[in-house]
Write an enzyme that holds these catalytic residues in place. Structure first.
Site, PDB file in Angstrom:
ATOM      1  N   ASP A   1      -6.979  -2.107   4.288  1.00 12.96           N
ATOM      2  CA  ASP A   1      -5.638  -1.545   4.541  1.00 12.96           C
ATOM      3  C   ASP A   1      -5.319  -1.435   6.037  1.00 12.96           C
ATOM      4  O   ASP A   1      -4.550  -0.561   6.452  1.00 12.96           O
ATOM      5  CB  ASP A   1      -5.490  -0.151   3.895  1.00 12.96           C
ATOM      6  CG  ASP A   1      -5.664  -0.200   2.380  1.00 12.96           C
ATOM      7  OD1 ASP A   1      -5.340  -1.228   1.781  1.00 12.96           O
ATOM      8  OD2 ASP A   1      -6.136   0.800   1.813  1.00 12.96           O
TER       9      ASP A   1
ATOM     10  N   HIS B   1       0.852  -1.193   0.000  1.00 13.68           N
ATOM     11  CA  HIS B   1       0.000   0.000   0.000  1.00 13.68           C
ATOM     12  C   HIS B   1       0.890   1.246   0.000  1.00 13.68           C
ATOM     13  O   HIS B   1       1.880   1.297   0.748  1.00 13.68           O
ATOM     14  CB  HIS B   1      -0.887  -0.022   1.254  1.00 13.68           C
ATOM     15  CG  HIS B   1      -1.763   1.179   1.354  1.00 13.68           C
ATOM     16  ND1 HIS B   1      -2.918   1.322   0.617  1.00 13.68           N
ATOM     17  CD2 HIS B   1      -1.631   2.320   2.081  1.00 13.68           C
ATOM     18  CE1 HIS B   1      -3.465   2.485   0.893  1.00 13.68           C
ATOM     19  NE2 HIS B   1      -2.714   3.113   1.779  1.00 13.68           N
TER      20      HIS B   1
ATOM     21  N   SER C   1       3.917   0.468   2.605  1.00 11.05           N
ATOM     22  CA  SER C   1       3.782  -0.545   3.655  1.00 11.05           C
ATOM     23  C   SER C   1       3.401  -1.883   3.034  1.00 11.05           C
ATOM     24  O   SER C   1       2.603  -1.927   2.094  1.00 11.05           O
ATOM     25  CB  SER C   1       2.648  -0.180   4.627  1.00 11.05           C
ATOM     26  OG  SER C   1       2.792   1.126   5.109  1.00 11.05           O
TER      27      SER C   1
HETATM   28  C1  GRF Z   1       1.132   0.494  -6.176  1.00  2.94           C
HETATM   29  O1  GRF Z   1       1.336   1.834  -5.846  1.00  2.94           O
HETATM   30  C2  GRF Z   1       0.626  -0.259  -4.967  1.00  2.94           C
HETATM   31  O2  GRF Z   1       1.099   0.228  -3.752  1.00  2.94           O
HETATM   32  C3  GRF Z   1      -0.844  -0.030  -5.052  1.00  2.94           C
HETATM   33  O3  GRF Z   1      -1.141  -0.062  -6.423  1.00  2.94           O
HETATM   34  C4  GRF Z   1       0.010   0.310  -7.163  1.00  2.94           C
HETATM   35  C5  GRF Z   1       0.286  -0.794  -8.125  1.00  2.94           C
HETATM   36  O4  GRF Z   1       1.259  -0.479  -9.091  1.00  2.94           O
HETATM   37  N1  GRF Z   1      -1.547  -1.010  -4.262  1.00  2.94           N
HETATM   38  P1  GRF Z   1       1.750  -1.585 -10.110  1.00  2.94           P
HETATM   39  O5  GRF Z   1       0.543  -2.135 -10.832  1.00  2.94           O
HETATM   40  O6  GRF Z   1       2.449  -2.652  -9.315  1.00  2.94           O
HETATM   41  O7  GRF Z   1       2.682  -0.875 -11.038  1.00  2.94           O
END
Ligand code: GRF
Length: 226
Positions: free
Chosen positions: A147, A111, A138
Protein backbone atom coordinates in the site's frame (compact mmCIF):
# COMPACT_ATOMS: atom_id res chain seq x y z
CA UNK A 1 -7.17 -1.20 -33.00
CA UNK A 2 -8.47 -3.62 -30.35
CA UNK A 3 -9.78 -2.07 -27.15
CA UNK A 4 -7.20 -2.07 -24.36
CA UNK A 5 -7.81 -5.09 -22.20
CA UNK A 6 -8.09 -5.05 -18.45
CA UNK A 7 -7.64 -7.97 -16.07
CA UNK A 8 -9.31 -7.61 -12.66
CA UNK A 9 -8.10 -9.59 -9.63
CA UNK A 10 -10.58 -9.86 -6.78
CA UNK A 11 -11.20 -11.92 -3.66
CA UNK A 12 -14.59 -11.08 -2.21
CA UNK A 13 -17.80 -9.16 -2.70
CA UNK A 14 -16.83 -7.66 -6.06
CA UNK A 15 -18.59 -4.31 -5.74
CA UNK A 16 -15.68 -2.44 -7.31
CA UNK A 17 -15.69 -4.95 -10.16
CA UNK A 18 -19.39 -4.18 -10.62
CA UNK A 19 -18.65 -0.46 -10.73
CA UNK A 20 -15.96 -1.05 -13.36
CA UNK A 21 -18.27 -3.23 -15.45
CA UNK A 22 -20.97 -0.55 -15.21
CA UNK A 23 -18.52 2.06 -16.44
CA UNK A 24 -17.47 -0.22 -19.28
CA UNK A 25 -21.07 -0.77 -20.34
CA UNK A 26 -21.76 2.94 -20.40
CA UNK A 27 -18.62 3.59 -22.46
CA UNK A 28 -16.82 5.47 -19.69
CA UNK A 29 -13.98 2.99 -19.23
CA UNK A 30 -12.49 3.10 -22.70
CA UNK A 31 -11.37 -0.51 -22.41
CA UNK A 32 -12.77 -3.96 -21.93
CA UNK A 33 -12.45 -6.14 -18.84
CA UNK A 34 -11.35 -9.30 -20.58
CA UNK A 35 -10.46 -11.44 -17.60
CA UNK A 36 -11.45 -11.70 -13.95
CA UNK A 37 -9.35 -13.82 -11.62
CA UNK A 38 -10.56 -14.76 -8.15
CA UNK A 39 -8.63 -16.66 -5.52
CA UNK A 40 -11.51 -17.76 -3.26
CA UNK A 41 -14.00 -20.42 -4.30
CA UNK A 42 -17.58 -19.21 -3.93
CA UNK A 43 -16.65 -15.54 -3.73
CA UNK A 44 -19.31 -13.18 -5.06
CA UNK A 45 -16.83 -11.44 -7.39
CA UNK A 46 -16.69 -14.61 -9.50
CA UNK A 47 -20.48 -14.59 -9.88
CA UNK A 48 -20.38 -10.94 -10.86
CA UNK A 49 -17.82 -11.76 -13.56
CA UNK A 50 -19.76 -14.75 -14.86
CA UNK A 51 -23.02 -12.82 -14.91
CA UNK A 52 -21.28 -10.24 -17.06
CA UNK A 53 -20.08 -13.09 -19.33
CA UNK A 54 -16.40 -12.40 -18.69
CA UNK A 55 -13.66 -14.95 -18.85
CA UNK A 56 -13.50 -15.97 -15.21
CA UNK A 57 -10.77 -17.94 -13.54
CA UNK A 58 -10.56 -19.29 -10.04
CA UNK A 59 -6.95 -19.67 -8.98
CA UNK A 60 -7.26 -20.86 -5.40
CA UNK A 61 -4.18 -19.81 -3.45
CA UNK A 62 -4.63 -22.77 -1.08
CA UNK A 63 -3.71 -25.10 -3.93
CA UNK A 64 -0.19 -23.68 -3.99
CA UNK A 65 2.58 -24.39 -1.50
CA UNK A 66 4.39 -21.15 -2.17
CA UNK A 67 3.46 -17.60 -3.03
CA UNK A 68 5.82 -17.71 -6.01
CA UNK A 69 3.91 -20.60 -7.56
CA UNK A 70 0.54 -18.91 -6.99
CA UNK A 71 1.79 -15.66 -8.50
CA UNK A 72 3.28 -17.53 -11.45
CA UNK A 73 -0.14 -19.03 -12.14
CA UNK A 74 -1.68 -15.56 -11.99
CA UNK A 75 0.97 -14.24 -14.38
CA UNK A 76 0.39 -17.06 -16.88
CA UNK A 77 -3.32 -16.29 -16.97
CA UNK A 78 -2.77 -12.54 -17.25
CA UNK A 79 -0.19 -12.90 -20.00
CA UNK A 80 -2.39 -15.32 -21.94
CA UNK A 81 -5.18 -12.73 -21.83
CA UNK A 82 -2.87 -10.03 -23.21
CA UNK A 83 -4.27 -7.59 -20.64
CA UNK A 84 -2.53 -4.25 -20.63
CA UNK A 85 -3.79 -3.17 -17.19
CA UNK A 86 -4.00 -5.32 -14.09
CA UNK A 87 -6.54 -3.90 -11.68
CA UNK A 88 -6.72 -5.15 -8.10
CA UNK A 89 -10.25 -4.78 -6.74
CA UNK A 90 -10.36 -6.17 -3.23
CA UNK A 91 -7.66 -8.73 -3.96
CA UNK A 92 -6.64 -9.91 -0.52
CA UNK A 93 -3.31 -11.60 -1.24
CA UNK A 94 0.09 -10.05 -0.96
CA UNK A 95 1.88 -10.30 -4.28
CA UNK A 96 5.53 -11.27 -4.57
CA UNK A 97 8.15 -8.71 -5.51
CA UNK A 98 8.83 -10.47 -8.80
CA UNK A 99 5.14 -10.35 -9.78
CA UNK A 100 4.94 -6.67 -8.88
CA UNK A 101 8.10 -5.91 -10.88
CA UNK A 102 6.81 -7.82 -13.90
CA UNK A 103 3.74 -5.56 -14.13
CA UNK A 104 5.34 -2.36 -12.92
CA UNK A 105 3.45 0.65 -14.24
CA UNK A 106 0.48 -1.52 -15.28
CA UNK A 107 -0.70 -2.74 -11.87
CA UNK A 108 -3.02 -0.60 -9.73
CA UNK A 109 -4.96 -1.05 -6.50
CA UNK A 110 -7.71 0.69 -4.58
CA UNK A 111 -7.28 1.08 -0.85
CA UNK A 112 -9.78 2.32 1.74
CA UNK A 113 -7.75 5.15 3.29
CA UNK A 114 -6.07 8.37 2.29
CA UNK A 115 -2.61 6.98 1.60
CA UNK A 116 0.09 7.31 2.76
CA UNK A 117 -2.01 7.30 5.95
CA UNK A 118 -3.30 3.94 7.15
CA UNK A 119 -1.86 1.31 4.86
CA UNK A 120 -2.88 -2.26 5.73
CA UNK A 121 -6.12 -3.61 7.18
CA UNK A 122 -8.90 -2.28 9.39
CA UNK A 123 -8.51 1.26 8.16
CA UNK A 124 -11.90 2.63 9.27
CA UNK A 125 -11.46 1.64 12.90
CA UNK A 126 -7.89 2.97 12.91
CA UNK A 127 -8.96 6.31 11.43
CA UNK A 128 -11.56 6.70 14.20
CA UNK A 129 -9.09 5.71 16.92
CA UNK A 130 -6.57 8.21 15.62
CA UNK A 131 -9.24 10.92 15.69
CA UNK A 132 -8.72 11.89 12.04
CA UNK A 133 -11.36 14.18 10.59
CA UNK A 134 -10.74 13.15 7.00
CA UNK A 135 -10.87 9.72 5.45
CA UNK A 136 -11.41 8.24 2.03
CA UNK A 137 -10.02 6.00 -0.68
CA UNK A 138 -6.86 5.99 -2.76
CA UNK A 139 -5.90 4.48 -6.09
CA UNK A 140 -2.20 3.80 -6.41
CA UNK A 141 0.36 1.95 -8.46
CA UNK A 142 1.39 -1.27 -6.81
CA UNK A 143 5.05 -1.49 -5.93
CA UNK A 144 6.95 -3.83 -3.64
CA UNK A 145 6.01 -2.12 -0.36
CA UNK A 146 2.44 -2.84 0.78
CA UNK A 147 0.00 0.00 0.00
CA UNK A 148 2.95 2.35 -0.49
CA UNK A 149 3.15 2.75 -4.26
CA UNK A 150 2.71 6.18 -5.88
CA UNK A 151 -0.83 7.52 -5.48
CA UNK A 152 -2.74 8.49 -8.62
CA UNK A 153 -5.90 9.88 -7.03
CA UNK A 154 -7.79 10.07 -3.76
CA UNK A 155 -11.43 10.73 -2.90
CA UNK A 156 -11.96 12.13 0.55
CA UNK A 157 -14.80 12.64 2.98
CA UNK A 158 -15.27 14.26 6.35
CA UNK A 159 -15.69 11.98 9.35
CA UNK A 160 -19.00 12.79 11.05
CA UNK A 161 -19.56 12.91 14.85
CA UNK A 162 -21.48 9.56 15.31
CA UNK A 163 -19.56 7.67 12.62
CA UNK A 164 -18.47 4.15 13.42
CA UNK A 165 -16.33 1.78 11.37
CA UNK A 166 -19.39 0.41 9.53
CA UNK A 167 -20.79 3.79 8.55
CA UNK A 168 -17.38 4.93 7.36
CA UNK A 169 -16.86 1.72 5.42
CA UNK A 170 -20.16 2.30 3.60
CA UNK A 171 -19.38 5.88 2.63
CA UNK A 172 -15.81 5.10 1.63
CA UNK A 173 -17.03 2.23 -0.56
CA UNK A 174 -19.39 4.61 -2.37
CA UNK A 175 -16.41 6.86 -3.05
CA UNK A 176 -14.44 3.90 -4.36
CA UNK A 177 -17.17 3.10 -6.87
CA UNK A 178 -16.96 6.63 -8.23
CA UNK A 179 -13.17 6.89 -8.12
CA UNK A 180 -11.93 3.59 -9.49
CA UNK A 181 -13.68 3.66 -12.89
CA UNK A 182 -12.47 7.20 -13.41
CA UNK A 183 -8.84 6.33 -12.69
CA UNK A 184 -8.93 3.12 -14.72
CA UNK A 185 -10.29 5.13 -17.65
CA UNK A 186 -7.34 7.52 -17.35
CA UNK A 187 -4.95 4.60 -17.28
CA UNK A 188 -6.51 3.00 -20.33
CA UNK A 189 -6.36 6.32 -22.16
CA UNK A 190 -2.63 6.52 -21.44
CA UNK A 191 -2.96 9.62 -19.25
CA UNK A 192 -1.45 8.02 -16.15
CA UNK A 193 2.10 6.71 -16.08
CA UNK A 194 4.57 5.57 -13.47
CA UNK A 195 7.78 7.51 -13.88
CA UNK A 196 10.42 6.42 -11.42
CA UNK A 197 8.97 6.80 -7.95
CA UNK A 198 6.11 9.15 -8.98
CA UNK A 199 2.84 8.78 -10.78
CA UNK A 200 2.31 11.28 -13.57
CA UNK A 201 -0.87 12.60 -15.12
CA UNK A 202 -0.66 13.92 -18.69
CA UNK A 203 3.12 13.87 -18.28
CA UNK A 204 3.12 15.99 -15.10
CA UNK A 205 4.43 14.36 -11.90
CA UNK A 206 1.70 14.17 -9.27
CA UNK A 207 2.06 15.19 -5.63
CA UNK A 208 2.10 12.58 -2.91
CA UNK A 209 -1.71 12.34 -2.64
CA UNK A 210 -2.27 12.42 -6.38
CA UNK A 211 -5.37 14.16 -7.73
CA UNK A 212 -7.83 14.79 -4.90
CA UNK A 213 -11.60 14.57 -5.22
CA UNK A 214 -14.60 15.13 -2.99
CA UNK A 215 -18.09 13.92 -3.53
CA UNK A 216 -20.86 16.18 -4.66
CA UNK A 217 -24.12 14.25 -4.95
CA UNK A 218 -23.48 11.30 -7.22
CA UNK A 219 -20.35 12.81 -8.72
CA UNK A 220 -16.76 13.42 -7.76
CA UNK A 221 -15.46 16.94 -7.95
CA UNK A 222 -11.77 17.56 -8.32
CA UNK A 223 -10.58 19.75 -5.46
CA UNK A 224 -6.86 19.86 -6.14
CA UNK A 225 -3.97 18.23 -7.86
CA UNK A 226 -2.59 17.19 -4.52
C1 GRF B 1 -12.60 -2.29 -0.93
O1 GRF B 1 -12.86 -1.56 0.23
C2 GRF B 1 -11.20 -2.00 -1.41
O2 GRF B 1 -10.75 -0.71 -1.12
C3 GRF B 1 -10.39 -2.98 -0.62
O3 GRF B 1 -11.19 -4.14 -0.56
C4 GRF B 1 -12.56 -3.77 -0.68
C5 GRF B 1 -13.12 -4.55 -1.82
O4 GRF B 1 -14.52 -4.48 -1.92
N1 GRF B 1 -9.10 -3.18 -1.24
P1 GRF B 1 -15.26 -5.15 -3.15
O5 GRF B 1 -14.87 -6.61 -3.20
O6 GRF B 1 -14.83 -4.42 -4.39
O7 GRF B 1 -16.72 -4.97 -2.87
Amino acid sequence: MPEPLIAVLASGRGSNLEALLGAERSGRLGGRIGLVIGNRPGARCLEVARDAARQTLLIDHRQFDQREAFDAALARAIDASAARWIVLAGFMRRLTASFVRRYRGRLINIHPSLLPDFPGLDTHRRVLEAGHREHGASVHFVTEALDAGPVIAEARLTVRPGDDAASLAGRVLELEHLLYPRVVAWCVAGRVTLDGARASFDGQPLPVRGIVFERSGERLVRVSAG
